[in-house]
Scaffold this motif. Structure first.
Motif, mmCIF file in Angstrom:
data_model
loop_
_atom_site.group_PDB
_atom_site.id
_atom_site.type_symbol
_atom_site.label_atom_id
_atom_site.label_comp_id
_atom_site.label_asym_id
_atom_site.label_seq_id
_atom_site.Cartn_x
_atom_site.Cartn_y
_atom_site.Cartn_z
ATOM 1 N N VAL A 332 -11.803 -32.446 4.767
ATOM 2 C CA VAL A 332 -13.086 -32.429 5.480
ATOM 3 C C VAL A 332 -14.156 -31.990 4.486
ATOM 4 O O VAL A 332 -13.986 -30.990 3.789
ATOM 5 N N VAL A 333 -15.252 -32.728 4.427
ATOM 6 C CA VAL A 333 -16.318 -32.431 3.472
ATOM 7 C C VAL A 333 -17.482 -31.766 4.199
ATOM 8 O O VAL A 333 -18.010 -32.291 5.185
ATOM 9 N N ASN A 334 -17.848 -30.589 3.715
ATOM 10 C CA ASN A 334 -18.987 -29.830 4.259
ATOM 11 C C ASN A 334 -18.884 -29.632 5.775
ATOM 12 O O ASN A 334 -19.879 -29.667 6.501
ATOM 13 N N ARG A 335 -17.645 -29.442 6.238
ATOM 14 C CA ARG A 335 -17.344 -29.161 7.651
ATOM 15 C C ARG A 335 -17.918 -30.231 8.586
ATOM 16 O O ARG A 335 -18.326 -29.945 9.706
ATOM 17 N N MET A 336 -17.918 -31.463 8.102
ATOM 18 C CA MET A 336 -18.445 -32.580 8.884
ATOM 19 C C MET A 336 -17.360 -33.638 9.049
ATOM 20 O O MET A 336 -16.606 -33.923 8.122
ATOM 21 N N THR A 337 -17.280 -34.226 10.226
ATOM 22 C CA THR A 337 -16.300 -35.273 10.486
ATOM 23 C C THR A 337 -16.644 -36.542 9.707
ATOM 24 O O THR A 337 -17.817 -36.831 9.456
ATOM 25 N N GLN A 338 -15.614 -37.271 9.318
ATOM 26 C CA GLN A 338 -15.811 -38.531 8.604
ATOM 27 C C GLN A 338 -16.754 -39.452 9.381
ATOM 28 O O GLN A 338 -16.726 -39.498 10.606
ATOM 29 N N PHE A 339 -17.593 -40.165 8.641
ATOM 30 C CA PHE A 339 -18.539 -41.130 9.211
ATOM 31 C C PHE A 339 -19.466 -40.475 10.244
ATOM 32 O O PHE A 339 -19.975 -41.150 11.133
ATOM 33 N N GLU A 340 -19.665 -39.157 10.134
ATOM 34 C CA GLU A 340 -20.498 -38.392 11.059
ATOM 35 C C GLU A 340 -20.059 -38.620 12.508
ATOM 36 O O GLU A 340 -20.862 -38.590 13.428
#
Length: 603
Positions: A332-340
Motif C-alpha cells: 500500500v502506497v501512502n496509506r491509499m488504496t490502489q487506483f484511489e
C-alpha cells in the motif's frame, strides 16, 4: 426460471394441451419477457446474474420450442439501455467498454479467458457454472448444430478444470474478490459441473476421484456416465499442478499464478479487477500448507443468506474494508488504496504478467508487474518456491521491487493465520487501542503494538495447527513493524478480528525481501516441540536496481544460497552479470539459484 424450465420439460409432453398452451401464453412467455425485454439493463450485461437470466429465458424457450426466446438468450436484445443504467449494485459497469454484443454467446466471449478463468473470480464462476452448463446441455440436446460444448475450443469444459485448479488441498476455492470462505467442490453447482466435464470432455479418469469425494452425482446422463466409470474401477487421483490462468477475453489482460510444491499452494493475483465483485489487490498473494491457510486473503465481508447480518447480503464493511488494498497481502502506497479505490480505473488497467516458470520442481517462479495503481510508481513482485535440501519443507521467497519518482510511505501487510510465538525485536504492546487511520480500510485496523527494527532482519514465528512458521524480512534502517488486529470501527461486529502485521518503510525506489518457512511440529498430547526455530540465519540483499535483484539466504549449519533475477529481460537465452561487493555474479536466463559452501557450487 432455470430450475422451473427443467421441471416443466419433464412433464411438457404428457400435460393436457389446453393447460400447456395456457401456461405457455399466460405464465412462462410473460415471465421470460419480464426477465429480458422488460429489463434489458439486466439481461444484456456481462455478469453472473445475467447468465442466469440468459439461461432461464433460453431454456424455457427450448422447452416451448420458442425460437425467439432462444435467440434472445443466445444473442441478447437489440435494445439500447438508457444512460441511467450505468452501474449495478456491486459498483461495476452494466456493459463492458466497447461491448457490441450481449446474451449467452457474449458471456462466453467476454467473461472467460481462453484458459477458462472467469474474470469475477472462482466464487462467482462456481455460481455461474450451473446455468452455463445446464443451458449448454439443453442446447447440445435440441440444437446440436450449434456445437456449444465445442465453442471457443471447448471453453466450458476448460472452465471446469480452471475452477478445480483454483482450490486448496481441501477442495476449497481461493477466496479472492468477493468470496465467502469455505465454498468448495462440494457445492451443488460443481456436483453438476464435474460430472458434465467428465461425460462431455473425454471421460478424464482423474475427474472421477473428485466425483467420488463429492459423494453424489446429478440425475442425468452425466451422473450415470460418472457412476459407471467409478463402478468400473477407472478412478485415478486428480493431481493439482502449478499453472498460470490468463484473464481477459483474449487472455492478454493479466492472470493469476498458482505454484504448488509438496504441501505448499501459493497463488498470486495480477488479473483484471473482477468487475463489481473485484478487490483492489493487485500483486497480492495467499498461501496454504495443505488444507490450512498460512497467509490468508480476507474474502468478502458477508454472511451469505444469514438474516442476522443485514439479511445475508453484502455488508458495508465489504466496501470499507474487504475491497481495500490494506486488507490484502500487497504493498500500500501512502496509506491509499490502489487506483484511489475507483473500480473503472482498475478494471481498465490489468496487471502485467512477466514470468511464470514451473518447469523445474526445485525452483518455481511467478513474476508480474503493476505500473498504473499509483502515479509515478512501478511495482514488480516475484515469488518463488525453492526446494533446498537442507530444509524440511520448501522455502517461499518474495521479492517486491518498487521504482518510485519520490519518497513515499510503503506498507507491506501480512495476514498470518495462527498464534504469535516470538519475534527478534523489542516492541511496545498497546493497552489503549486506536484505529490506524480514517480511510481506505485503515479505519478498521487496531494498532496493537509497534517497534523499530534495529537488526538487519526482522523475524516472527507463529504456530498454526501442529506446525511452526517463520517470516523473515530484510530490513532497512528506520523500518517499522506494526502489529494489527481487524475490527476497529465495527459497531455490529461484522468483521473477523484476525491478526496481521505491517512492515512500514519510508523510501523512494526500494526492494522488499521476505522468506516464509514452515518448520517443526508440536503435538499437545506429547508436549514436545520439534524444530520450533527457523533455519534461516540471515537474509541479505546483494544487489537491487531497476534491472536486477539478487539476494543471499544464509542457513543455520549449512550453505548460503544466492537467488538472482532479471527484472527487465526475460529472454531465456540472455546472459546477465552484476557487480557485488566482493565479486561478480553471472548467469544465463531469467533467474538463477546458486548454492555456495566452502566452494561455489551451481545447482
Amino acid at each position: 426460471m432455470v430450475y422451473t424450465s427443467q421441471a416443466y420439460d419433464c412433464i411438457y409432453d404428457w400435460i393436457d394441451k389446453k393447460i400447456r398452451k395456457k401456461l405457455n401464453k399466460q405464465l412462462f412467455r410473460p415471465y421470460a419477457e419480464y426477465i429480458s425485454i422488460e429489463n434489458p439493463q439486466f439481461f444484456n450485461r456481462i455478469h453472473n446474474h445475467s447468465t442466469w437470466g440468459n439461461a432461464g429465458v433460453g431454456m424455457i424457450g427450448l422447452v416451448m420450442d420458442d425460437d425467439e426466446l432462444v435467440n434472445w438468450a443466445l444473442k441478447g436484445l437489440d435494445i439500447q439501455v438508457s444512460g441511467d443504467f450505468v452501474k449495478d449494485n456491486d459498483g461495476g459497469s452494466i456493459q463492458l467498454e466497447g461491448q457490441m454484443e450481449a446474451g449467452f454467446f457474449a458471456q462466453l466471449d467476454n467473461a472467460f479467458s481462453p484458459d477458462g478463468y472467469y474474470t469475477e473470480g472462482p466464487y462467482y464462476q462456481r455460481y455461474a457454472m450451473y446455468p452455463f452448463l445446464i443451458f449448454a446441455q439443453g442446447l447440445a440436446n435440441k440444437k446440436p448444430e450449434l456445437r456449444i460444448l465445442d465453442y471457443r475450443d471447448g471453453l466450458l469444459i476448460k472452465a471446469v478444470y480452471a475452477l478445480v485448479d483454483q482450490t486448496n488441498a481441501a477442495g476449497e476455492f481461493f477466496p479472492i474478490n468477493d468470496a465467502q470462505k469455505g465454498m468448495s467442490l462440494a457445492s451443488r453447482e460443481l456436483v453438476n459441473a464435474v460430472s458434465m466435464a467428465y461425460h462431455y470432455g473425454g471421460k478424464d479418469a482423474e475427474l472421477l476421484s473428485l466425483i467420488q469425494a463429492q459423494g453424489r452425482v446429478p440425475l442425468n446422463d452425466s451422473g450415470l456416465s460418472a457412476s459407471a466409470g467409478i463402478a468400473a474401477g477407472q478412478t485415478k487421483p486428480y493431481v493439482l499442478k502449478s499453472r498460470e490462468l490468463t484473464d481477459g477475453a483474449n487472455g492478454d489482460e493479466g492472470a493469476i499464478g498458482i505454484l504448488r510444491s509438496e504441501n505448499w499452494t501459493l497463488m498470486m493475483k495480477y488479473a483484471k479487477h473482477g468487475m463489481g465483485h473485484g478487490h483492489f489487490d493487485r500483486l497480492g498473494f495467499l498461501l496454504y500448507d495443505g488444507k490450512k491457510e498460512v497467509i490468508q486473503d480476507y474474502g468478502s465481508a458477508r454472511w451469505v443468506n444469514i438474516e442476522h447480518k443485514d439479511g445475508g447480503g453484502y455488508l458495508k464493511e465489504n466496501t470499507t474494508w474487504a475491497k481495500q488494498t490494506v486488507a490484502h497481502n500487497t504493498v500500500v502506497v501512502n496509506r491509499m488504496t490502489q487506483f484511489e479505490a475507483k473500480v473503472d480505473a482498475s478494471e481498465k488497467s490489468p496487471g502485467t504478467p512477466y514470468l511464470f516458470d514451473a518447469s523445474d520442481k526445485n525452483v518455481q517462479v511467478v513474476s508480474a508487474k503493476e505500473t498504473n495503481a499509483y502515479d509515478g510508481i512501478s511495482m514488480q513482485r516475484t515469488m518463488s518456491i525453492l526446494k533446498l535440501e537442507e530444509l524440511e519443507n520448501p522455502l517461499i521467497l518474495d521479492l517486491f521491487s518498487i521504482q518510485a519518482d519520490d519518497q513515499n510511505t510503503f506498507d507491506l501487510p501480512l495476514y498470518y493465520v495462527g498464534e504469535l510465538m516470538s519475534t527478534n525485536m523489542e516492541f511496545k504492546k498497546n493497552n489503549t487501542l486506536e484505529p490506524m487511520g480514517s480511510t481506505f480500510g485503515y479505519q478498521h485496523l487496531w494498532k496493537e503494538g509497534q517497534g523499530k527494527i534495529s537488526a538487519e532482519n526482522f523475524r516472527m514465528t507463529w504456530f498454526n495447527g501442529e506446525n511452526f512458521y517463520t517470516v523473515t524480512f530484510q530490513a532497512n534502517e528506520a523500518d517499522e513493524v506494526l502489529f494489527t488486529r481487524i475490527g476497529a470501527n465495527d459497531p455490529s461486529f461484522n468483521l473477523r478480528h484476525d491478526p496481521g502485521l505491517i512492515l512500514r518503510r519510508r523510501a523512494g525506489s526500494t526492494l522488499f525481501v521476505t522468506t516464509i518457512e514452515a518448520h517443526g511440529r508440536y503435538n499437545p498430547a506429547d508436549e514436545i516441540p520439534i524444530n520450533s526455530f527457523t533455519s534461516i540465519v540471515e537474509l541479505r540483499i546483494l544487489h537491487e536496481s531497476k534491472d536486477y535483484a539478487a539476494v543471499e539466504i544464509e542457513l543455520k549449519n549449512g550453505p548460503v544460497y544466492v537467488f538472482a533475477f532479471s527484472l527487465t529481460d526475460k529472454n531465456p537465452e540472455s546472459k546477465h552479470s552484476i557487480n557485488l561487493k566482493q565479486d561478480k555474479l553471472t548467469w544465463n536466463g531469467h533467474f538463477q539459484l546458486i548454492k555456495r559452501a566452502t566452494e561455489k557450487e551451481e545447482i
